[in-house]
Design an enzyme around this catalytic site. Structure first.
Site, PDB file in Angstrom:
ATOM      1  N   GLU A   1       2.663   4.631   5.072  1.00 25.12           N
ATOM      2  CA  GLU A   1       1.775   5.739   4.747  1.00 25.12           C
ATOM      3  C   GLU A   1       0.683   5.307   3.781  1.00 25.12           C
ATOM      4  O   GLU A   1       0.880   4.429   2.947  1.00 25.12           O
ATOM      5  CB  GLU A   1       2.585   6.891   4.149  1.00 25.12           C
ATOM      6  CG  GLU A   1       3.502   7.500   5.200  1.00 25.12           C
ATOM      7  CD  GLU A   1       4.332   8.669   4.693  1.00 25.12           C
ATOM      8  OE1 GLU A   1       4.627   9.544   5.497  1.00 25.12           O
ATOM      9  OE2 GLU A   1       4.691   8.703   3.509  1.00 25.12           O
TER      10      GLU A   1
ATOM     11  N   CYS B   1      -4.658   5.545  -1.890  1.00 30.00           N
ATOM     12  CA  CYS B   1      -3.402   4.948  -2.336  1.00 30.00           C
ATOM     13  C   CYS B   1      -2.803   4.220  -1.140  1.00 30.00           C
ATOM     14  O   CYS B   1      -2.528   4.838  -0.114  1.00 30.00           O
ATOM     15  CB  CYS B   1      -2.484   6.079  -2.818  1.00 30.00           C
ATOM     16  SG  CYS B   1      -0.839   5.518  -3.245  1.00 30.00           S
TER      17      CYS B   1
ATOM     18  N   CYS C   1      11.027  -0.632   0.454  1.00 32.54           N
ATOM     19  CA  CYS C   1      10.987  -1.364  -0.822  1.00 32.54           C
ATOM     20  C   CYS C   1      12.368  -1.957  -1.061  1.00 32.54           C
ATOM     21  O   CYS C   1      13.379  -1.311  -0.781  1.00 32.54           O
ATOM     22  CB  CYS C   1      10.625  -0.398  -1.955  1.00 32.54           C
ATOM     23  SG  CYS C   1      10.288  -1.231  -3.518  1.00 32.54           S
TER      24      CYS C   1
ATOM     25  N   CYS D   1      14.547   2.156  -7.354  1.00 32.16           N
ATOM     26  CA  CYS D   1      14.338   3.084  -8.461  1.00 32.16           C
ATOM     27  C   CYS D   1      14.929   4.429  -8.046  1.00 32.16           C
ATOM     28  O   CYS D   1      14.640   4.925  -6.951  1.00 32.16           O
ATOM     29  CB  CYS D   1      12.863   3.189  -8.793  1.00 32.16           C
ATOM     30  SG  CYS D   1      12.169   1.566  -9.165  1.00 32.16           S
TER      31      CYS D   1
ATOM     32  N   CYS E   1      12.770   7.535  -6.845  1.00 41.51           N
ATOM     33  CA  CYS E   1      11.677   7.285  -5.891  1.00 41.51           C
ATOM     34  C   CYS E   1      12.186   7.393  -4.458  1.00 41.51           C
ATOM     35  O   CYS E   1      13.180   6.762  -4.094  1.00 41.51           O
ATOM     36  CB  CYS E   1      11.110   5.890  -6.139  1.00 41.51           C
ATOM     37  SG  CYS E   1       9.924   5.375  -4.900  1.00 41.51           S
TER      38      CYS E   1
ATOM     39  N   CYS F   1       2.970  10.994  -5.566  1.00 41.89           N
ATOM     40  CA  CYS F   1       3.596   9.730  -5.978  1.00 41.89           C
ATOM     41  C   CYS F   1       5.077   9.739  -5.694  1.00 41.89           C
ATOM     42  O   CYS F   1       5.782  10.656  -6.104  1.00 41.89           O
ATOM     43  CB  CYS F   1       3.529   9.536  -7.487  1.00 41.89           C
ATOM     44  SG  CYS F   1       1.940   9.309  -8.115  1.00 41.89           S
TER      45      CYS F   1
HETATM   46  N1  SAH Z   1       6.276  -0.008  -6.430  1.00 41.73           N
HETATM   47  C1  SAH Z   1       5.240   0.128  -7.350  1.00 41.73           C
HETATM   48  C2  SAH Z   1       4.110   1.005  -6.878  1.00 41.73           C
HETATM   49  C3  SAH Z   1       4.414   2.292  -6.164  1.00 41.73           C
HETATM   50  S1  SAH Z   1       4.964   3.714  -6.959  1.00 41.73           S
HETATM   51  C4  SAH Z   1       5.758   0.644  -8.665  1.00 41.73           C
HETATM   52  O1  SAH Z   1       6.902   1.040  -8.721  1.00 41.73           O
HETATM   53  O2  SAH Z   1       5.011   0.619  -9.639  1.00 41.73           O
HETATM   54  C5  SAH Z   1       3.642   4.487  -7.868  1.00 41.73           C
HETATM   55  C6  SAH Z   1       4.159   5.240  -9.093  1.00 41.73           C
HETATM   56  O3  SAH Z   1       4.856   6.444  -8.737  1.00 41.73           O
HETATM   57  C7  SAH Z   1       5.149   4.403  -9.872  1.00 41.73           C
HETATM   58  O4  SAH Z   1       4.915   4.506 -11.250  1.00 41.73           O
HETATM   59  C8  SAH Z   1       6.454   5.044  -9.499  1.00 41.73           C
HETATM   60  O5  SAH Z   1       7.457   4.754 -10.446  1.00 41.73           O
HETATM   61  C9  SAH Z   1       6.075   6.504  -9.451  1.00 41.73           C
HETATM   62  N2  SAH Z   1       7.033   7.351  -8.726  1.00 41.73           N
HETATM   63  C10 SAH Z   1       7.955   6.986  -7.806  1.00 41.73           C
HETATM   64  N3  SAH Z   1       8.661   8.067  -7.391  1.00 41.73           N
HETATM   65  C11 SAH Z   1       8.160   9.125  -8.044  1.00 41.73           C
HETATM   66  C12 SAH Z   1       8.460  10.521  -8.009  1.00 41.73           C
HETATM   67  N4  SAH Z   1       9.378  11.015  -7.192  1.00 41.73           N
HETATM   68  N5  SAH Z   1       7.737  11.326  -8.824  1.00 41.73           N
HETATM   69  C13 SAH Z   1       6.776  10.839  -9.618  1.00 41.73           C
HETATM   70  N6  SAH Z   1       6.444   9.534  -9.679  1.00 41.73           N
HETATM   71  C14 SAH Z   1       7.133   8.683  -8.906  1.00 41.73           C
HETATM   72 FE1  SF4 Z   2       9.902   0.486  -5.027  1.00 41.86          FE
HETATM   73 FE2  SF4 Z   2       9.657   3.099  -5.546  1.00 41.86          FE
HETATM   74 FE3  SF4 Z   2      10.613   1.462  -7.417  1.00 41.86          FE
HETATM   75 FE4  SF4 Z   2       8.024   1.356  -6.763  1.00 41.86          FE
HETATM   76  S1  SF4 Z   2       9.062   3.097  -7.710  1.00 41.86           S
HETATM   77  S2  SF4 Z   2       9.423  -0.389  -7.050  1.00 41.86           S
HETATM   78  S3  SF4 Z   2       8.154   1.810  -4.528  1.00 41.86           S
HETATM   79  S4  SF4 Z   2      11.591   1.910  -5.430  1.00 41.86           S
END
Ligand code: SAH
Ligand code: SF4
Length: 397
Positions: free
Chosen positions: A121, A134, A141, A145, A148, A374
């Site tokens: 996406e 974006c 991934c 996390c 996420c 995000c």
């Molecule tokens: N993988 C990379 C980039 C993608 S995520 C990273 O982790 O930095 C972009 C941002 O959105 C990151 O700061 C991530 O931690 C945050 N993010 C992920 N899931 C989210 C959620 N459910 N609500 C708000 N922010 C989130």
């Molecule tokens: Fe991967 Fe989501 Fe963690 Fe970013 S925030 S490193 S996309 S699992």
């Protein structure tokens, strides 16, 4: 600061586009995403005289990246038989738009199909006088996390430079942003900024992302300055200095917690490179990349990382690093094991940071109604997923 307005109730549009699509043909080299050196070598291998290769590359890049052309036959400043030679050896292939959803707030989410039938996406966020795209760097991934949505999807593969650059090009197609040859220069670009904040960890696809960004940043390529590109990492420490030296874009870091105990649970890569190690790598980034400051992303999770004590610890930890702290209200997704912090809590947290001398913008969730905010991205069709139980177990809940 005021609470975000409730989303307007305009209908969500979802349509399947039938944009013309060029399927990869056997043996042809895709021009998209090749670096200067790679394309130059490929042009010479296809029969371009060495002395002309640099000039031909500039002409082809201008057609492809400045005017968005997809057909060698229409490259009118090249000799006819040279156009035929190009068509014999090369193709201009982009990801295919499967669906496009438009949020009530104008955000557009594209589901793109790439080779192998995988899907990723990309999200376009229009703002006043600018717009941010974006983009994704991986299908899924490898990291997990716990807050996420993408992290619940197992990694399928890294995206190629063509697929990364291609996300920008299909968005420009959809927005009708390519100039007509001879048209006056329009300085306001719809896609004026790029953030590597979609699916995947960009620093785990370092070469792919670097080569793609070289094409994006090149004045004869997509021509976006390195200061308009932000790469977000969860904290892959060994690649941070390399990112400064070999890409030089702005850096955002998914910080999200102020103690190793909590960060281990939220961003498990912290078990490998903890807060102190990460901060040491970040301290050197502005000097190495000649950029001003680092963005610390901080997702606001109710009762987990949002106390006044957390805010105070955060400003202490980052002391001495030129920084801005971007507070992200948690975006919920089905089965998520967290809740968004209350608005008053987020404001109180922001206030402590602001009073300590840091900009502390609260990121307004965009495109929530189409799951484009995000951390909500996830290809619905990828079958390899983790169960809610696995997610909770990994989060130590
Ligand atoms: N993988 C990379 C980039 C993608 S995520 C990273 O982790 O930095 C972009 C941002 O959105 C990151 O700061 C991530 O931690 C945050 N993010 C992920 N899931 C989210 C959620 N459910 N609500 C708000 N922010 C989130
Ligand atoms: Fe991967 Fe989501 Fe963690 Fe970013 S925030 S490193 S996309 S699992």
């Amino acid at each position: 600061m005021t609470a975000p307005a409730p989303l307007p109730s305009a209908p969500i549009t979802q349509d399947v586009l039938t944009l013309p699509r060029k399927l990869p043909e056997g043996g042809k080299v895709n021009i998209i995403g090749l670096t200067r050196d790679q394309l130059r070598a490929a042009l010479i291998a296809a029969g371009t005289p060495e002395k002309q290769a640099k000039m031909r590359l500039g002409q082809i890049w201008q057609w492809v990246y400045h005017f968005g052309l997809r057909d060698f036959a229409a490259m009118t400043n090249l000799a006819k038989d040279y156009r035929a030679l190009l068509a014999d050896h090369f193709e201009i292939a982009l990801p295919e738009i499967v669906t496009r959803q438009i949020s009530a707030d104008g955000t557009r989410k594209y589901l793109l199909r790439i080779a192998g039938g995988h899907e990723v996406e990309a999200v376009y966020i229009p703002e006043e006088n600018r717009g941010t795209l974006c983009i994704s760097s991986q299908v899924g991934c490898t990291l997990t996390c716990s807050f996420c949505h993408t992290g619940t999807q197992k990694l399928v593969r890294n995206l190629t430079p063509a697929e990364i650059v291609g996300q920008l090009m299909v968005a420009r197609d959809d927005l009708g942003e390519w100039p007509e040859p001879g048209a006056p220069k329009n300085e306001t670009r719809l896609v004026s900024n790029v953030v590597l904040m979609g699916m995947g960890e960009p620093l785990y696809n370092f070469e792919g992302v670097r080569d793609a960004m070289r094409v994006v940043m090149d004045g004869e390529g997509l021509s976006l300055s390195r200061r308009r590109i932000t790469l977000s990492t969860s904290g892959v420490v060994p690649e941070i200095a390399r990112c400064a030296e070999e890409i030089g874009c702005l850096l955002a870091v998914s910080f999200h917690a102020t103690t190793d105990e909590v960060r281990d649970r939220l961003v498990p890569i912290n078990k490998r490179w903890n807060i102190e190690t990460l901060l040491n790598a970040l301290r050197d980034y502005p000097r190495l990349s000649n950029s001003e400051r680092i963005t610390f992303e901080y997702v606001m999770l109710k009762g987990v990382n949002d106390s006044d004590a957390d805010a105070r610890r955060l400003v202490k930890l980052i002391a001495g690093i030129p920084a801005k702290i971007n507070l992200i209200p948690f975006n919920e997704w089905p089965g998520a094991p967290y809740e968004r912090s209350d608005w008053e809590r987020i404001e109180a947290f922001a206030d402590i940071i602001y009073k300590a001398g840091y900009a502390s913008p609260i990121r307004t969730p965009r495109g929530e109604d189409i799951m484009a905010a995000c951390g909500q991205l996830k290809s619905a069709t990828e079958r390899a997923r983790k169960s809610a139980k696995e997610i909770a177990a990994e989060a130590g809940l």
